[in-house]
Design a protein around this motif. Sequence first.
Motif, PDB file in Angstrom:
ATOM      1  N   SER A 136     -47.082-108.749-110.943  1.00 11.33           N
ATOM      2  CA  SER A 136     -48.221-109.629-111.171  1.00 11.33           C
ATOM      3  C   SER A 136     -47.740-111.043-111.461  1.00 11.33           C
ATOM      4  O   SER A 136     -46.593-111.275-111.859  1.00 11.33           O
TER       5      SER A 136
ATOM      6  N   SER B 251     -60.607-112.772-111.936  1.00 10.63           N
ATOM      7  CA  SER B 251     -59.225-112.496-111.555  1.00 10.63           C
ATOM      8  C   SER B 251     -58.381-113.711-111.866  1.00 10.63           C
ATOM      9  O   SER B 251     -58.808-114.855-111.688  1.00 10.63           O
TER      10      SER B 251
ATOM     11  N   VAL C 101     -63.813-114.385-106.497  1.00 11.53           N
ATOM     12  CA  VAL C 101     -63.102-114.196-107.761  1.00 11.53           C
ATOM     13  C   VAL C 101     -62.801-115.546-108.399  1.00 11.53           C
ATOM     14  O   VAL C 101     -62.603-116.555-107.704  1.00 11.53           O
TER      15      VAL C 101
ATOM     16  N   TYR D 151     -54.375-113.613-107.793  1.00 11.55           N
ATOM     17  CA  TYR D 151     -54.647-112.359-107.084  1.00 11.55           C
ATOM     18  C   TYR D 151     -54.499-111.132-107.983  1.00 11.55           C
ATOM     19  O   TYR D 151     -54.731-110.005-107.534  1.00 11.55           O
ATOM     20  N   ASP D 152     -54.126-111.336-109.252  1.00 10.53           N
ATOM     21  CA  ASP D 152     -53.706-110.210-110.098  1.00 10.53           C
ATOM     22  C   ASP D 152     -54.746-109.114-110.228  1.00 10.53           C
ATOM     23  O   ASP D 152     -54.402-107.944-110.398  1.00 10.53           O
ATOM     24  N   ASP D 153     -56.029-109.467-110.193  1.00  6.95           N
ATOM     25  CA  ASP D 153     -57.083-108.492-110.459  1.00  6.95           C
ATOM     26  C   ASP D 153     -57.898-108.151-109.210  1.00  6.95           C
ATOM     27  O   ASP D 153     -59.005-107.618-109.319  1.00  6.95           O
ATOM     28  N   VAL D 154     -57.362-108.475-108.043  1.00  4.20           N
ATOM     29  CA  VAL D 154     -58.049-108.177-106.773  1.00  4.20           C
ATOM     30  C   VAL D 154     -57.573-106.821-106.279  1.00  4.20           C
ATOM     31  O   VAL D 154     -56.427-106.681-105.841  1.00  4.20           O
TER      32      VAL D 154
ATOM     33  N   TYR E  50     -66.082-110.941-109.331  1.00  3.90           N
ATOM     34  CA  TYR E  50     -65.409-110.478-110.542  1.00  3.90           C
ATOM     35  C   TYR E  50     -64.333-111.477-110.954  1.00  3.90           C
ATOM     36  O   TYR E  50     -63.934-112.367-110.195  1.00  3.90           O
TER      37      TYR E  50
ATOM     38  N   ARG F 271     -61.088-117.237-112.412  1.00  2.00           N
ATOM     39  CA  ARG F 271     -60.592-116.964-113.768  1.00  2.00           C
ATOM     40  C   ARG F 271     -61.631-117.315-114.830  1.00  2.00           C
ATOM     41  O   ARG F 271     -61.517-116.906-115.972  1.00  2.00           O
TER      42      ARG F 271
END
Length: 409
Positions: A213, A117, A90, A120-123, A115, A92
């Motif tokens: 988050s 992220s 991941v 860790y917000d989008d994991v 992907y 940004r």
Amino acid sequence: MEKATDEGVEEDAYFKKLVSLEYQGQVLRFRVAQALFSSFQVDLGTRLLLRSLADAGSEAFREILDLGCGYGPIGLALKKADERRVVHLVDRDALAVEYSRQNAALNQLSGVEVYGSLGYDDVPARDFDLIVSNIPGKAGERAIAHFLLDAMHWLKPDGLVAIVLVASLEPAVTGIFGQAPNVEVVFRKAGSGHVVLHYHFVDSGAAPAMPESAMERGVFDRMQTTVDFQGVRYLLRSAYNLPEFDSPGFRSTLLMEALQELCGSQFRRALVFNPGQGHVPVVLWRLLRPGRVRLVDRDLLSLRYSEANLILNECPGDAVTLSHQVGVGAKGGEQADLIAGVLREEEGPEGIWLTVAQAAEQLAPDGTILVAGSSTAATRLVKRLNAQKLLRVAERKRRRGNGLLVLRH
């Protein structure tokens, strides 16, 4: 953007070179872009971290998260060493995500999730055996603490975190660990101006609740201020590691002045690329009130702060769309009648041209593009626009080595 193939390496607008890395008897190749970290070769810190994991014996690691993966050397090397592993990479930066995907394909690796992220917000996954990271030195202490300590919520109870950092950052990291009694450092090695640390979290009783988050907690926040731009007053919540944290720079100022000259015009859909902290989209909203605002950037931090600043300045949240991507191309053929942004000159002439060409493809017939950059970049762009007749240069402004172009069909 072209993809990597097994037969060879195809260039794209961002491609710089191919680099190699040998790890545990395997040789990996990586496509690298000029605009990404460590584009000359796989950096010494990454090599030191990988060597520490090989020496420690990493056979038990089956689920791995590479946080801030860049073009993928750490996560993909660990995957290549044992292809039974499932590895999440991941970042940004959407260009890093795209190049990691290409490098997974180039090295014929499956079972890799790549992907975007913000921390860790989008994991979505949990229970990793190992989290690895090359810690960024300029993220700000609160963000670094997020990277280090919030790992506990994504690890298995007996999981390990392995990080590398520049040596000058070690005192700050030691201070962060000193305030976290459940952190136990089990390995340290210094070399080549870097320090590698392995640590885990000891059992401290009841499992801690999942935090909000990082954005909600203000982990990346630098300050909040009121900006007065030629009579347009707005609030700005700024982030570390983004420029223009207290006032707009010369290029943003050129764009905002051009937006003032458009007052009285009607715009249904606006697109702002590379919005930074959000000065340009906020002033655009305050002056012109388009029906929709699409924000486009490689940098997820910039997108989230620009969106937050639009909402802070009374733009309805459902009027804002975020596109975390490389370039500014639109899916579905949606057109915009106003496009504005600052050029990313570290992407080089081909990257700049791709940005403008993609903007032209989605510009409405009677629309306007405003682009700002250095005077040198603007001059090169004018020459190429005139030669290829892609867009008409309706106006050009210069100020202190910077330039603004007003482009139309």
